[in-house]
Scaffold this active site. Structure first.
Site, PDB file in Angstrom:
ATOM      1  N   PHE A 149     -25.941 -83.105  73.600  1.00 47.90           N
ATOM      2  CA  PHE A 149     -26.595 -82.058  74.382  1.00 47.90           C
ATOM      3  C   PHE A 149     -27.710 -82.739  75.173  1.00 47.90           C
ATOM      4  O   PHE A 149     -28.712 -83.193  74.585  1.00 47.90           O
ATOM      5  CB  PHE A 149     -27.150 -81.073  73.355  1.00 47.90           C
ATOM      6  CG  PHE A 149     -27.820 -79.845  73.887  1.00 47.90           C
ATOM      7  CD1 PHE A 149     -27.070 -78.723  74.229  1.00 47.90           C
ATOM      8  CD2 PHE A 149     -29.203 -79.778  73.974  1.00 47.90           C
ATOM      9  CE1 PHE A 149     -27.696 -77.561  74.661  1.00 47.90           C
ATOM     10  CE2 PHE A 149     -29.833 -78.617  74.404  1.00 47.90           C
ATOM     11  CZ  PHE A 149     -29.071 -77.513  74.750  1.00 47.90           C
TER      12      PHE A 149
ATOM     13  N   GLU B  31     -35.792 -84.604  79.540  1.00 48.13           N
ATOM     14  CA  GLU B  31     -36.030 -85.701  80.494  1.00 48.13           C
ATOM     15  C   GLU B  31     -37.431 -86.244  80.273  1.00 48.13           C
ATOM     16  O   GLU B  31     -38.276 -85.561  79.671  1.00 48.13           O
ATOM     17  CB  GLU B  31     -35.916 -85.175  81.934  1.00 48.13           C
ATOM     18  CG  GLU B  31     -34.535 -84.655  82.231  1.00 48.13           C
ATOM     19  CD  GLU B  31     -34.352 -84.266  83.701  1.00 48.13           C
ATOM     20  OE1 GLU B  31     -35.296 -84.482  84.506  1.00 48.13           O
ATOM     21  OE2 GLU B  31     -33.269 -83.774  84.021  1.00 48.13           O
TER      22      GLU B  31
ATOM     23  N   ARG C  18     -43.813 -89.557  34.212  1.00 46.02           N
ATOM     24  CA  ARG C  18     -45.001 -90.374  34.501  1.00 46.02           C
ATOM     25  C   ARG C  18     -46.130 -89.944  33.567  1.00 46.02           C
ATOM     26  O   ARG C  18     -46.588 -88.792  33.625  1.00 46.02           O
ATOM     27  CB  ARG C  18     -45.415 -90.186  35.967  1.00 46.02           C
ATOM     28  CG  ARG C  18     -46.723 -90.852  36.342  1.00 46.02           C
ATOM     29  CD  ARG C  18     -46.602 -92.357  36.338  1.00 46.02           C
ATOM     30  NE  ARG C  18     -47.850 -93.009  36.731  1.00 46.02           N
ATOM     31  CZ  ARG C  18     -48.105 -94.288  36.519  1.00 46.02           C
ATOM     32  NH1 ARG C  18     -47.205 -95.068  35.907  1.00 46.02           N
ATOM     33  NH2 ARG C  18     -49.253 -94.810  36.907  1.00 46.02           N
TER      34      ARG C  18
ATOM     35  N   GLU D 166     -35.779 -79.357  69.132  1.00 50.27           N
ATOM     36  CA  GLU D 166     -35.203 -77.997  69.253  1.00 50.27           C
ATOM     37  C   GLU D 166     -36.284 -76.990  69.667  1.00 50.27           C
ATOM     38  O   GLU D 166     -36.257 -75.833  69.269  1.00 50.27           O
ATOM     39  CB  GLU D 166     -34.546 -77.545  67.943  1.00 50.27           C
ATOM     40  CG  GLU D 166     -33.472 -78.462  67.431  1.00 50.27           C
ATOM     41  CD  GLU D 166     -32.073 -78.130  67.930  1.00 50.27           C
ATOM     42  OE1 GLU D 166     -31.873 -77.035  68.474  1.00 50.27           O
ATOM     43  OE2 GLU D 166     -31.196 -78.992  67.796  1.00 50.27           O
TER      44      GLU D 166
HETATM   45  C1  FAD Z   1     -35.312 -87.625  67.279  1.00 58.67           C
HETATM   46  C2  FAD Z   1     -35.201 -86.773  68.486  1.00 58.67           C
HETATM   47  C3  FAD Z   1     -33.972 -86.220  68.812  1.00 58.67           C
HETATM   48  C4  FAD Z   1     -33.856 -85.415  69.948  1.00 58.67           C
HETATM   49  N1  FAD Z   1     -32.620 -84.963  70.326  1.00 58.67           N
HETATM   50  C5  FAD Z   1     -32.479 -84.314  71.529  1.00 58.67           C
HETATM   51  C6  FAD Z   1     -31.174 -84.003  72.044  1.00 58.67           C
HETATM   52  O1  FAD Z   1     -30.152 -84.256  71.407  1.00 58.67           O
HETATM   53  N2  FAD Z   1     -31.112 -83.397  73.251  1.00 58.67           N
HETATM   54  C7  FAD Z   1     -32.203 -83.112  73.999  1.00 58.67           C
HETATM   55  O2  FAD Z   1     -32.055 -82.587  75.100  1.00 58.67           O
HETATM   56  N3  FAD Z   1     -33.460 -83.409  73.544  1.00 58.67           N
HETATM   57  C8  FAD Z   1     -33.609 -84.011  72.340  1.00 58.67           C
HETATM   58  N4  FAD Z   1     -34.865 -84.356  71.881  1.00 58.67           N
HETATM   59  C9  FAD Z   1     -36.035 -84.026  72.680  1.00 58.67           C
HETATM   60  C10 FAD Z   1     -36.881 -82.923  72.055  1.00 58.67           C
HETATM   61  O3  FAD Z   1     -36.222 -81.699  72.134  1.00 58.67           O
HETATM   62  C11 FAD Z   1     -38.242 -82.932  72.744  1.00 58.67           C
HETATM   63  O4  FAD Z   1     -38.918 -84.081  72.266  1.00 58.67           O
HETATM   64  C12 FAD Z   1     -39.041 -81.673  72.502  1.00 58.67           C
HETATM   65  O5  FAD Z   1     -38.463 -80.594  73.167  1.00 58.67           O
HETATM   66  C13 FAD Z   1     -40.504 -81.791  72.939  1.00 58.67           C
HETATM   67  O6  FAD Z   1     -40.601 -82.307  74.220  1.00 58.67           O
HETATM   68  P1  FAD Z   1     -41.559 -83.554  74.504  1.00 58.67           P
HETATM   69  O7  FAD Z   1     -41.293 -84.577  73.465  1.00 58.67           O
HETATM   70  O8  FAD Z   1     -41.400 -83.942  75.925  1.00 58.67           O
HETATM   71  O9  FAD Z   1     -43.006 -82.996  74.241  1.00 58.67           O
HETATM   72  P2  FAD Z   1     -43.939 -82.155  75.273  1.00 58.67           P
HETATM   73  O10 FAD Z   1     -43.174 -81.036  75.842  1.00 58.67           O
HETATM   74  O11 FAD Z   1     -44.601 -83.105  76.186  1.00 58.67           O
HETATM   75  O12 FAD Z   1     -45.003 -81.568  74.260  1.00 58.67           O
HETATM   76  C14 FAD Z   1     -46.038 -82.352  73.685  1.00 58.67           C
HETATM   77  C15 FAD Z   1     -46.891 -81.423  72.833  1.00 58.67           C
HETATM   78  O13 FAD Z   1     -47.463 -80.392  73.651  1.00 58.67           O
HETATM   79  C16 FAD Z   1     -47.114 -79.118  73.131  1.00 58.67           C
HETATM   80  N5  FAD Z   1     -46.927 -78.161  74.225  1.00 58.67           N
HETATM   81  C17 FAD Z   1     -46.139 -78.279  75.326  1.00 58.67           C
HETATM   82  N6  FAD Z   1     -46.210 -77.174  76.068  1.00 58.67           N
HETATM   83  C18 FAD Z   1     -47.054 -76.317  75.433  1.00 58.67           C
HETATM   84  C19 FAD Z   1     -47.530 -75.010  75.699  1.00 58.67           C
HETATM   85  N7  FAD Z   1     -47.127 -74.314  76.773  1.00 58.67           N
HETATM   86  N8  FAD Z   1     -48.406 -74.447  74.822  1.00 58.67           N
HETATM   87  C20 FAD Z   1     -48.822 -75.118  73.727  1.00 58.67           C
HETATM   88  N9  FAD Z   1     -48.393 -76.365  73.414  1.00 58.67           N
HETATM   89  C21 FAD Z   1     -47.513 -76.952  74.248  1.00 58.67           C
HETATM   90  C22 FAD Z   1     -45.811 -79.334  72.371  1.00 58.67           C
HETATM   91  O14 FAD Z   1     -45.615 -78.325  71.402  1.00 58.67           O
HETATM   92  C23 FAD Z   1     -46.060 -80.703  71.754  1.00 58.67           C
HETATM   93  O15 FAD Z   1     -46.817 -80.564  70.569  1.00 58.67           O
HETATM   94  C24 FAD Z   1     -35.003 -85.135  70.733  1.00 58.67           C
HETATM   95  C25 FAD Z   1     -36.240 -85.685  70.380  1.00 58.67           C
HETATM   96  C26 FAD Z   1     -36.344 -86.516  69.296  1.00 58.67           C
HETATM   97  C27 FAD Z   1     -37.668 -87.156  69.008  1.00 58.67           C
END
Ligand code: FAD
Length: 378
Positions: A122, A126, A266, A362
């Site tokens: 999926f 980005e 333990r 997710e």
């Molecule tokens: C091991 C792993 C597997 C993954 N697998 C998939 C996959 O198969 N397919 C896929 O498409 N993606 C995948 N992802 C991506 C994942 O879904 C994203 O990392 C996630 O959605 C968060 O996005 P980001 O890391 O860019 O964080 P950001 O969106 O940059 O967020 C950073 C922080 O800011 C907070 N934040 C952001 N916006 C707001 C708001 N409006 N209000 C309050 N807080 C906010 C977030 O909650 C988070 O704590 C995966 C990620 C990992 C690490």
């Protein structure tokens, strides 16, 4: 709502528990240590027809499919978080096709997915579009009846073994960008894998970036219609969040069981540490919170399977509660086991590392709170 497990669900639970305890538990630490996708676990799931659980009924799946899948996933993650990603990601990958595919798309992919012969990933996230899905930059442009995709995706689970990606893109229609999902065979020219992440936990599950450079796909590979992409992503995540909750419940249960058994053997101050009320109270809280989370996950899965209007809210709530809970529970498991818990000789160190991601992917838990708040304030 009747959450009693059917005979079939109990049989699946028993079978998955048995194979996980006998075949995967002895190797779970090694899977983490090697940080390689465990091909033997994939074969084990294939041999025991466990991938069937991710398919809709007409393609070999079961009625009440998500609840059954959650029951199985809990048994897998209780022993090995990385292995639970094999099943969880296959379900996430199957989701767009099962929920939005036309008959020919379903017939092409779902039987193979259910047999574990085809792997689906999926591809939504980005580098500049995580929580803010609409900020995606990957674009598909129509040229001579074919779409040309350019862009980059990151953090895509099992992109390195996938046969097909659901790729979310933007398509410009009369000057407006419409999020649109495409099914893209991974061998299509112009696709290359980028960085493989070196992660804190779930190290036996691969996470890669993908580059799309002038990747040509026929129009018939669109899922739904142009502009349905955002809805498709949300529909799949509603399901995926409940599954993520079940992974969290499994890890919490695994950690609690290990800590409870350690505490009884333990000895400090001449008695088992489990004789101390301070330890007993921690175990009692861990067990209670795990049960609450399981009940929420199963209730959300029942709502999902029965397509109730509260499904979206319960999906977000169960994910939020279960995935925050697993961090508390695994941290307490390490605490109960003291220095032994902090070292790799016991699985709780791995479980605590594995647990962290569930509150991030997710849809991060802050986003779940937004979804829940929206359902209250609408
Ligand atoms: C091991 C792993 C597997 C993954 N697998 C998939 C996959 O198969 N397919 C896929 O498409 N993606 C995948 N992802 C991506 C994942 O879904 C994203 O990392 C996630 O959605 C968060 O996005 P980001 O890391 O860019 O964080 P950001 O969106 O940059 O967020 C950073 C922080 O800011 C907070 N934040 C952001 N916006 C707001 C708001 N409006 N209000 C309050 N807080 C906010 C977030 O909650 C988070 O704590 C995966 C990620 C990992 C690490």
């Amino acid at each position: 709502m009747d959450l009693r497990l059917s005979d079939e669900q109990q049989m699946i639970q028993k079978t998955v528990r048995k194979i996980m305890e006998e075949k995967v538990a002895p190797r779970a630490a090694e899977i983490d240590e090697k940080a390689e996708l465990p091909r033997d676990v994939i074969e084990l799931f294939k041999a025991n027809q466990i991938f069937n659980l991710v398919a809709p009924q007409e393609y070999g799946g079961l009625e009440g499919q998500l609840l059954t899948l959650c029951i199985a996933i809990e048994e897998v993650s209780r022993v090995c978080g990385s292995s639970s990603m094999i099943l969880g990601n296959q379900s996430l990958g199957a989701g767009p096709i099962a929920l939005w595919g036309n008959e020919s798309q379903k017939a092409k992919y779902l039987p193979g997915i259910a047999e574990g012969e085809i792997f689906a990933s999926f591809a939504l996230t980005e580098p500049n579009a995580g929580s803010d899905v609409a900020g995606m930059q990957t674009r598909a442009v129509l040229k001579n009846n074919r779409f040309i995709i350019n862009g980059n995706k990151c953090f895509i689970t099992h992109a390195d073994i996938a046969d097909v990606f659901t790729v979310f893109t933007k398509v410009a229609v009369e000057g407006k960008d419409k999020i649109t999902a495409f099914l893209v065979d991974t061998k299509t020219p112009g696709i290359s894998l980028g960085k493989k992440e070196n992660k804190m936990g779930l190290r036996g599950s691969s996470t890669c970036s993908i580059n799309f450079e002038d990747v040509e796909v026929p129009e018939e590979n669109i899922l739904g219609n142009i502009g349905d992409g955002f809805r498709i992503a949300l529909d799949c995540l509603d399901k995926g969040r409940i599954m993520t909750g079940s992974m969290a419940v499994g890890i919490a249960r695994g950690a609690m069981e290990v800590a409870a058994s350690f505490a009884q053997t333990r000895y400090q101050f001449g008695k088992p540490i489990s004789d101390n009320q301070g330890i007993q109270f921690m175990l009692a809280d861990m067990a209670t919170e795990t049960e609450v989370a399981r009940a929420m996950v199963r209730m959300a899965a029942w709502n999902y399977d029965n397509k109730t209007p509260d499904m979206v809210k319960f999906s977000a709530m169960s994910k939020l509660y279960a995935t925050d809970m697993v961090m508390r529970t695994t941290t307490d498991a390490v605490q109960i086991m003291g220095g032994y818990g902090y070292c790799k000789d016991y699985p709780v160190e791995r479980m605590m590392r594995d647990a962290k991601i569930f509150a991030i992917f997710e849809g991060a838990n802050q986003i779940q709170r937004l979804v829940i708040a929206r359902s209250i304030l609408k």
